[in-house]
Design a protein around this motif. Structure first.
Motif, PDB file in Angstrom:
ATOM      1  N   ASP A 118       0.839  -1.202   0.000  1.00 18.41           N
ATOM      2  CA  ASP A 118       0.000   0.000   0.000  1.00 18.41           C
ATOM      3  C   ASP A 118       0.876   1.255   0.000  1.00 18.41           C
ATOM      4  O   ASP A 118       1.820   1.383   0.787  1.00 18.41           O
ATOM      5  N   GLY A 119       0.582   2.158  -0.946  1.00 16.88           N
ATOM      6  CA  GLY A 119       1.353   3.381  -1.058  1.00 16.88           C
ATOM      7  C   GLY A 119       2.496   3.302  -2.045  1.00 16.88           C
ATOM      8  O   GLY A 119       3.106   4.333  -2.376  1.00 16.88           O
ATOM      9  N   LEU A 120       2.814   2.094  -2.505  1.00 15.68           N
ATOM     10  CA  LEU A 120       3.875   1.915  -3.496  1.00 15.68           C
ATOM     11  C   LEU A 120       3.202   1.618  -4.836  1.00 15.68           C
ATOM     12  O   LEU A 120       2.501   0.624  -4.985  1.00 15.68           O
ATOM     13  N   ASP A 121       3.430   2.465  -5.803  1.00 15.51           N
ATOM     14  CA  ASP A 121       2.693   2.396  -7.066  1.00 15.51           C
ATOM     15  C   ASP A 121       3.349   1.408  -8.026  1.00 15.51           C
ATOM     16  O   ASP A 121       3.914   1.789  -9.055  1.00 15.51           O
ATOM     17  N   VAL A 122       3.273   0.104  -7.680  1.00 15.25           N
ATOM     18  CA  VAL A 122       3.834  -0.927  -8.551  1.00 15.25           C
ATOM     19  C   VAL A 122       2.730  -1.905  -8.942  1.00 15.25           C
ATOM     20  O   VAL A 122       1.734  -2.059  -8.228  1.00 15.25           O
ATOM     21  N   ARG A 123       2.926  -2.554 -10.069  1.00 15.01           N
ATOM     22  CA  ARG A 123       1.939  -3.479 -10.604  1.00 15.01           C
ATOM     23  C   ARG A 123       1.954  -4.786  -9.801  1.00 15.01           C
ATOM     24  O   ARG A 123       3.012  -5.328  -9.499  1.00 15.01           O
ATOM     25  N   ALA A 124       0.752  -5.300  -9.461  1.00 10.77           N
ATOM     26  CA  ALA A 124       0.627  -6.615  -8.824  1.00 10.77           C
ATOM     27  C   ALA A 124      -0.449  -7.396  -9.560  1.00 10.77           C
ATOM     28  O   ALA A 124      -1.551  -6.890  -9.774  1.00 10.77           O
ATOM     29  N   SER A 125      -0.132  -8.626  -9.969  1.00 12.64           N
ATOM     30  CA  SER A 125      -1.066  -9.414 -10.765  1.00 12.64           C
ATOM     31  C   SER A 125      -0.749 -10.889 -10.605  1.00 12.64           C
ATOM     32  O   SER A 125       0.209 -11.268  -9.919  1.00 12.64           O
ATOM     33  N   THR A 126      -1.570 -11.720 -11.232  1.00 12.67           N
ATOM     34  CA  THR A 126      -1.266 -13.145 -11.276  1.00 12.67           C
ATOM     35  C   THR A 126      -0.163 -13.402 -12.289  1.00 12.67           C
ATOM     36  O   THR A 126       0.146 -12.561 -13.138  1.00 12.67           O
ATOM     37  N   PHE A 127       0.437 -14.600 -12.201  1.00 15.11           N
ATOM     38  CA  PHE A 127       1.477 -14.972 -13.151  1.00 15.11           C
ATOM     39  C   PHE A 127       0.981 -14.826 -14.591  1.00 15.11           C
ATOM     40  O   PHE A 127       1.683 -14.314 -15.458  1.00 15.11           O
ATOM     41  N   GLN A 128      -0.245 -15.316 -14.823  1.00 16.34           N
ATOM     42  CA  GLN A 128      -0.764 -15.334 -16.203  1.00 16.34           C
ATOM     43  C   GLN A 128      -0.882 -13.940 -16.797  1.00 16.34           C
ATOM     44  O   GLN A 128      -0.705 -13.756 -18.008  1.00 16.34           O
TER      45      GLN A 128
END
Length: 606
Positions: free
Chosen positions: A529-539
């Motif tokens: 939270d607060g860090l503007d990075v992408r988070a997603s599933t492997f796919q």
């Protein structure tokens, strides 16, 4: 008027300068290009190994290094004055006598290496069994031949790699590991950017050598072209030789299949082929891929690659499911329902779209007039995940004519259950291979090959596709594997890692975090939270790339997910899970971080 060519290192070096210095350098370059008053003039370099090397004063305290021949200027880099003088003194330049591409040598370093090679020389040297004529026929430089004759081990060849042009090192490396002269020739020939005969090679013709070297030089004829070269991403302006040769081929009589491992530039090749066909083809172009998110990414990149709006409009970008949906909607006059009463599955819509095309364009097995097909050219990315029915639809959407289908893919990156041989669906393609990974460092490439398993993968072509022969163009960091005592500790470690990367100056957009389980992705987002990075599933990392990638939850029971009991289904499920992890790992250009709590995944190489 000078003819100015920009080298691939220059835009990056320019972009790293402070804004006022960068502005002054660009203004000076524009003046030089237009040959107007106040333009910088070439200054000779004392002690230069190559008399053609000069410097241009581009800004206060900064100089560009150029190689000049008559009115041709090849701008190599921009550096602070002392570093620019040193760079200019250290290097020499030439033309490969066999394939005619330009070559850069670190002459000063080679002068220091030669005494060490002489001291370590043995009675039996590595290339003693090969005559000078055979070595020269591989394009080896006649002036460097005495140095090459001192080499006694394969390790000597590896140590020389950073100091030599790749077109000099590659044939030496093949011979050093026991390869034949014909194998060495094939490796050298892969650095040729065009299959067309270009006439005799003049070692003094810098202009023609630069034209043969699209990965090393881009000519800027005016201010607009100069700004384009300086601002466009490197993949737009400086395609690697094999990518350029495949994408810019004047004509293919049959469908083309390009197989390549992670980071070899398959998607870049597809984008450049689509752009080439839009500019030079004979009808509308469809660039197609596996999913809608990938199609959107390709469309954005194509907007960058193709400047001319009219040419850009000749290319449609889509995924196969949406193509089927559009064809059926066009035939029925309304959008087909996908949910609720009367809804059809995507597979049913694909079959219906194929039937519609069969009725509107004739028997699929017959050649038809190109105008009766919806597209004249189709370029396919991520081909390994397209189903047999979808392939039949694509075959039906384009006439059987030259330059009809250009296909890129990698069976080792398959994330679906699809396995299809193109010949079985009426696509008899000529196969080409890309084997140099420009994205992955060698340490990461070796890791992911062990993770995926270097064995064969079925699909696209008859038989299997091997991973043998893939290699990287550079070295880098080894993957970071971190074990934690608990999930909370793992998430805390993730946040510390991402904060450290951001503190090092890595842009947030160049960092991706991913997990196999969507629940863990949500937990990662909360932890970051607060860090503007992408988070997603492997796919959802498929088809993308980042400077640094962090994969979390790579633990037993999660990666892989528990497979079914039936032996055949179990084997397929495990291989699919391994491929999904492989694809996620290969999204990293520079650094890969893998973490787990408890026992790690059995897929992680020891």
């Amino acid at each position: 008027m000078p003819r100015l060519a920009i080298g691939p290192e220059f835009p990056g070096r320019l972009g790293a300068l402070a804004q006022p210095v960068r502005r002054d350098a660009v203004v000076a370059l524009r003046r030089f290009l237009l040959n107007v008053s106040g333009a910088p003039h070439p200054e000779r370099v004392r002690g230069a190994r190559d008399p053609r090397v000069a410097t241009l004063r581009l800004a206060e305290g900064h100089r560009g290094v150029v190689v000049r021949h008559r009115d041709v200027y090849w701008l190599r880099t921009v550096l602070p004055d002392p570093e620019a003088w040193s760079y200019a003194q250290r290097h020499r330049y030439g033309v490969n006598p066999v394939i005619g591409v330009v070559e850069e040598w670190d002459a000063a370093a080679l002068e220091r290496v030669e005494p060490a090679l002489r001291r370590s020389v043995r009675p039996s040297r590595l290339f003693d069994p090969i005559c000078d004529g055979d070595l020269l026929a591989l394009g080896l430089d006649v002036h460097a031949l005495p140095l090459f004759r001192l080499i006694t081990t394969e390790a000597d060849v590896a140590a020389l790699e950073p100091l030599l042009p790749p077109t000099q090192h590659v044939p030496l490396a093949v011979l050093a590991r026991g390869g034949s002269l014909s194998e060495a020739w094939r490796e050298l020939d892969a650095w040729r950017a065009s299959d067309a005969e270009s006439g005799p090679i003049d070692p003094d013709d810098l202009h023609t050598a630069l034209l043969r070297s699209p990965d090393r030089a881009a000519f800027a004829a005016d201010k607009v072209a100069l700004d384009r070269v300086l601002e466009a991403p490197e993949w737009c302006t400086f395609p690697h030789p094999a990518q350029h040769r495949l994408a810019r081929a004047a004509r293919y009589e049959r469908p083309v299949l390009v197989i390549g491992g992670a980071g070899t530039g398959k998607t870049i090749t597809a984008l450049h082929r689509a752009a080439h066909l839009a500019a030079n083809g004979s009808g509308p172009v469809l660039l197609i891929t596996f999913s809608q998110s990938l199609a959107e990414e390709l469309s954005v990149r194509l907007d960058v690659l193709i400047e001319d709006e009219i040419v850009r409009k000749r290319v449609e970008v889509d995924n196969v499911e949406r193509l089927a949906l559009r064809i059926v909607a066009g035939a029925e006059g309304r959008r087909p329902a996908l949910v609720g009463p009367g809804a059809r599955t995507l597979a049913e819509l694909t079959d219906e779209a194929l039937r519609v095309l069969s009725l509107s364009t004739g028997d699929l097995l017959d050649d038809v007039e190109p105008g009766r097909k919806p597209y004249r050219h189709i370029v396919v990315d991520e081909a390994q995940d397209i189903s047999p029915a979808q392939w039949r639809l694509l075959r039906a959407a384009v006439p059987r004519a030259h330059d009809d289908l250009f296909i890129v893919g990698d069976p080792h990156q398959r994330v679906t259950e699809t396995r299809v041989v193109l010949g079985a669906v009426g696509i008899h393609a000529v196969q080409h291979a890309l084997r140099l990974s420009y994205r992955l460092p060698q340490e990461l490439l070796s890791f992911v090959v062990r993770l995926r398993g270097g064995g064969p993968a079925p699909g696209l072509v008859k038989g299997v596709t091997e991973m043998y022969g893939y290699r990287a163009t550079h070295n880098g960091e080894r993957p970071m594997i971190r074990a934690y005592d608990s999930p909370d500790a793992e998430l805390a470690g993730l946040r510390r890692t991402i904060e450290a990367w951001l503190a090092e100056g890595v842009p947030a957009g160049e960092i991706a975090v991913a997990a196999r389980d969507p629940k863990l992705v949500r937990a990662a987002r909360q932890a970051l939270d607060g860090l503007d990075v992408r988070a997603s599933t492997f796919q959802h990392l498929k088809g993308l790339e980042f400077e640094r990638v962090a994969l979390i939850g790579v633990a037993e029971g999660t990666v892989p997910e528990p497979p079914p009991e039936e032996p055949g289904a179990r084997a397929r499920a495990l291989q699919r899970e391994r491929s999904i992890l492989f694809v996620a790992c290969t999204r990293a250009r520079a650094m890969l971080y893998i973490s787990h709590s408890g026992r790690g995944s059995p897929f992680i190489p020891l």
